[in-house]
Write a protein that holds these residues in place. Structure first.
Motif, PDB file in Angstrom:
ATOM      1  N   GLU A 135     -23.388  79.084 138.480  1.00 33.91           N
ATOM      2  CA  GLU A 135     -22.395  79.463 138.187  1.00 33.91           C
ATOM      3  C   GLU A 135     -22.104  80.290 138.316  1.00 33.91           C
ATOM      4  OE1 GLU A 135     -22.449  78.595 133.921  1.00 33.91           O
ATOM      5  OE2 GLU A 135     -21.821  76.848 133.975  1.00 33.91           O
ATOM      6  N   THR A 136     -21.729  81.069 139.758  1.00 32.60           N
ATOM      7  CA  THR A 136     -21.087  82.031 140.508  1.00 32.60           C
ATOM      8  C   THR A 136     -19.643  83.037 139.876  1.00 32.60           C
ATOM      9  OG1 THR A 136     -19.740  81.408 142.310  1.00 32.60           O
ATOM     10  CG2 THR A 136     -22.475  81.937 142.668  1.00 32.60           C
ATOM     11  N   PRO A 137     -19.219  83.712 139.907  1.00 35.89           N
ATOM     12  CA  PRO A 137     -18.363  84.558 139.369  1.00 35.89           C
ATOM     13  C   PRO A 137     -16.763  83.760 139.970  1.00 35.89           C
ATOM     14  CG  PRO A 137     -20.455  86.588 139.378  1.00 35.89           C
ATOM     15  CD  PRO A 137     -20.592  85.072 140.252  1.00 35.89           C
ATOM     16  N   ASP A 138     -17.220  83.311 141.248  1.00 31.91           N
ATOM     17  CA  ASP A 138     -16.270  82.841 142.023  1.00 31.91           C
ATOM     18  C   ASP A 138     -15.887  81.389 141.375  1.00 31.91           C
ATOM     19  OD1 ASP A 138     -14.367  81.919 144.435  1.00 31.91           O
ATOM     20  OD2 ASP A 138     -15.768  80.939 144.962  1.00 31.91           O
ATOM     21  N   LEU A 139     -17.358  80.587 141.478  1.00 32.82           N
ATOM     22  CA  LEU A 139     -17.049  79.228 140.480  1.00 32.82           C
ATOM     23  C   LEU A 139     -16.331  79.445 139.057  1.00 32.82           C
ATOM     24  CD1 LEU A 139     -20.350  77.350 141.763  1.00 32.82           C
ATOM     25  CD2 LEU A 139     -18.042  76.786 142.641  1.00 32.82           C
TER      26      LEU A 139
ATOM     27  N   ALA B 218     -14.439  81.929 137.998  1.00 31.59           N
ATOM     28  CA  ALA B 218     -12.748  82.202 138.015  1.00 31.59           C
ATOM     29  C   ALA B 218     -12.736  80.869 138.652  1.00 31.59           C
ATOM     30  CB  ALA B 218     -12.726  83.221 139.400  1.00 31.59           C
ATOM     31  N   THR B 219     -11.922  79.540 140.001  1.00 35.90           N
ATOM     32  CA  THR B 219     -11.865  78.528 139.933  1.00 35.90           C
ATOM     33  C   THR B 219     -11.864  78.029 138.699  1.00 35.90           C
ATOM     34  OG1 THR B 219     -12.894  79.291 142.316  1.00 35.90           O
ATOM     35  CG2 THR B 219     -11.192  76.801 141.435  1.00 35.90           C
TER      36      THR B 219
ATOM     37  N   VAL C 190      -8.215  86.486 134.353  1.00 37.81           N
ATOM     38  CA  VAL C 190      -8.239  86.464 135.251  1.00 37.81           C
ATOM     39  C   VAL C 190      -7.420  85.874 136.378  1.00 37.81           C
ATOM     40  CG1 VAL C 190     -10.278  84.631 136.897  1.00 37.81           C
ATOM     41  CG2 VAL C 190     -11.143  85.201 134.886  1.00 37.81           C
TER      42      VAL C 190
ATOM     43  N   LYS D 213      -4.896  84.943 140.204  1.00 39.06           N
ATOM     44  CA  LYS D 213      -5.835  84.446 141.426  1.00 39.06           C
ATOM     45  C   LYS D 213      -5.161  84.912 142.142  1.00 39.06           C
ATOM     46  CE  LYS D 213      -2.687  79.344 140.263  1.00 39.06           C
ATOM     47  NZ  LYS D 213      -1.832  78.721 141.024  1.00 39.06           N
ATOM     48  N   PRO D 214      -6.365  84.475 143.405  1.00 39.52           N
ATOM     49  CA  PRO D 214      -5.918  85.778 144.739  1.00 39.52           C
ATOM     50  C   PRO D 214      -4.309  85.191 145.479  1.00 39.52           C
ATOM     51  CG  PRO D 214      -7.000  84.001 144.888  1.00 39.52           C
ATOM     52  CD  PRO D 214      -6.730  83.603 143.476  1.00 39.52           C
TER      53      PRO D 214
END
Length: 128
Positions: free
Chosen positions: A3-7, A9-10, A122, A124-125
Protein backbone atom coordinates in the motif's frame (compact mmCIF):
# COMPACT_ATOMS: atom_id res chain seq x y z
CA UNK A 1 0.74 -5.65 -3.14
CA UNK A 2 2.23 -2.92 -0.97
CA UNK A 3 0.00 0.00 0.00
CA UNK A 4 2.04 2.90 -1.32
CA UNK A 5 0.92 6.50 -0.87
CA UNK A 6 0.25 6.65 -4.62
CA UNK A 7 -2.04 3.59 -4.53
CA UNK A 8 -3.81 4.84 -1.41
CA UNK A 9 -4.37 8.29 -2.95
CA UNK A 10 -5.74 6.70 -6.12
CA UNK A 11 -8.11 4.49 -4.12
CA UNK A 12 -9.18 7.44 -1.98
CA UNK A 13 -10.03 9.59 -5.00
CA UNK A 14 -11.97 6.73 -6.64
CA UNK A 15 -13.97 6.19 -3.45
CA UNK A 16 -14.69 9.92 -3.13
CA UNK A 17 -15.95 10.01 -6.73
CA UNK A 18 -18.12 6.92 -6.13
CA UNK A 19 -19.59 8.54 -3.02
CA UNK A 20 -20.29 11.76 -4.97
CA UNK A 21 -22.04 9.73 -7.66
CA UNK A 22 -24.21 8.01 -5.04
CA UNK A 23 -24.96 11.35 -3.37
CA UNK A 24 -26.20 12.72 -6.71
CA UNK A 25 -28.35 9.63 -7.12
CA UNK A 26 -29.72 10.05 -3.60
CA UNK A 27 -30.54 13.72 -4.30
CA UNK A 28 -32.58 12.61 -7.32
CA UNK A 29 -34.40 9.97 -5.27
CA UNK A 30 -35.14 12.49 -2.51
CA UNK A 31 -36.54 14.94 -5.07
CA UNK A 32 -38.92 12.21 -6.33
CA UNK A 33 -39.84 11.38 -2.74
CA UNK A 34 -40.61 15.06 -2.06
CA UNK A 35 -42.97 15.17 -5.07
CA UNK A 36 -44.83 12.17 -3.61
CA UNK A 37 -44.95 13.95 -0.22
CA UNK A 38 -46.54 16.94 -1.95
CA UNK A 39 -49.17 14.65 -3.52
CA UNK A 40 -49.85 13.06 -0.12
CA UNK A 41 -50.26 16.49 1.44
CA UNK A 42 -52.66 17.57 -1.33
CA UNK A 43 -54.66 14.37 -0.82
CA UNK A 44 -54.87 14.91 2.94
CA UNK A 45 -55.80 18.56 2.41
CA UNK A 46 -58.55 17.70 -0.10
CA UNK A 47 -60.04 15.02 2.17
CA UNK A 48 -59.43 16.98 5.40
CA UNK A 49 -57.58 14.05 6.98
CA UNK A 50 -54.23 13.53 8.71
CA UNK A 51 -53.86 9.80 8.09
CA UNK A 52 -54.91 7.32 5.47
CA UNK A 53 -54.51 3.54 5.64
CA UNK A 54 -53.77 1.77 2.36
CA UNK A 55 -52.81 -1.83 1.60
CA UNK A 56 -49.24 -0.59 0.91
CA UNK A 57 -48.93 1.38 4.16
CA UNK A 58 -50.41 4.13 6.29
CA UNK A 59 -49.87 7.73 5.27
CA UNK A 60 -49.76 10.24 8.10
CA UNK A 61 -49.06 13.94 8.23
CA UNK A 62 -48.25 16.14 11.16
CA UNK A 63 -47.28 19.74 11.71
CA UNK A 64 -43.57 20.38 12.15
CA UNK A 65 -42.80 23.76 13.74
CA UNK A 66 -39.42 25.47 13.90
CA UNK A 67 -38.46 28.83 15.36
CA UNK A 68 -35.69 31.31 14.58
CA UNK A 69 -34.83 34.90 15.36
CA UNK A 70 -34.72 37.60 12.72
CA UNK A 71 -33.09 40.00 15.22
CA UNK A 72 -30.68 38.27 17.61
CA UNK A 73 -30.01 41.39 19.68
CA UNK A 74 -33.71 41.75 20.48
CA UNK A 75 -34.06 38.00 21.08
CA UNK A 76 -31.13 37.92 23.53
CA UNK A 77 -32.54 40.97 25.33
CA UNK A 78 -35.93 39.25 25.56
CA UNK A 79 -34.37 36.01 26.86
CA UNK A 80 -32.36 37.90 29.49
CA UNK A 81 -35.35 40.00 30.54
CA UNK A 82 -37.51 36.92 31.07
CA UNK A 83 -34.68 34.71 32.38
CA UNK A 84 -35.58 32.24 29.66
CA UNK A 85 -32.10 30.91 28.92
CA UNK A 86 -33.60 27.46 28.42
CA UNK A 87 -34.78 28.72 25.02
CA UNK A 88 -31.21 28.53 23.75
CA UNK A 89 -29.35 25.41 22.71
CA UNK A 90 -26.13 24.61 24.54
CA UNK A 91 -23.59 24.83 21.76
CA UNK A 92 -20.49 26.91 21.14
CA UNK A 93 -19.77 28.31 17.69
CA UNK A 94 -16.48 26.70 16.66
CA UNK A 95 -15.44 29.48 14.30
CA UNK A 96 -16.36 32.30 16.67
CA UNK A 97 -14.66 30.64 19.64
CA UNK A 98 -11.47 30.10 17.62
CA UNK A 99 -11.50 33.78 16.63
CA UNK A 100 -12.14 34.83 20.25
CA UNK A 101 -9.30 32.66 21.60
CA UNK A 102 -6.93 33.93 18.91
CA UNK A 103 -7.80 37.55 19.77
CA UNK A 104 -7.63 36.84 23.54
CA UNK A 105 -4.81 34.33 24.11
CA UNK A 106 -4.69 35.07 27.87
CA UNK A 107 -8.38 34.32 28.45
CA UNK A 108 -9.74 30.79 28.82
CA UNK A 109 -13.48 30.36 29.28
CA UNK A 110 -14.14 28.08 32.28
CA UNK A 111 -15.23 24.58 31.34
CA UNK A 112 -14.26 24.95 27.69
CA UNK A 113 -13.46 21.57 26.13
CA UNK A 114 -11.36 21.29 22.98
CA UNK A 115 -10.99 18.36 20.62
CA UNK A 116 -8.41 18.55 17.87
CA UNK A 117 -7.75 15.84 15.34
CA UNK A 118 -5.90 15.55 12.07
CA UNK A 119 -8.10 15.52 8.98
CA UNK A 120 -6.77 14.02 5.78
CA UNK A 121 -7.64 15.40 2.36
CA UNK A 122 -6.52 14.11 -1.01
CA UNK A 123 -6.53 16.16 -4.19
CA UNK A 124 -6.32 14.91 -7.74
CA UNK A 125 -3.18 15.82 -9.59
CA UNK A 126 -3.73 18.68 -12.05
CA UNK A 127 -4.58 17.64 -15.60
CA UNK A 128 -1.65 18.13 -17.93
Amino acid sequence: MKETPDLLATAYIKLREAIKSKEDEIKGLKAKQEKINEKFNELCEEQNIDSLRTPAGTITRRVHTSYWASDWDQMLEFIGEHKAFHLLEKRVSNRNMAEFLEANPDIAPPGLQVNRKYVISVRKPPNK
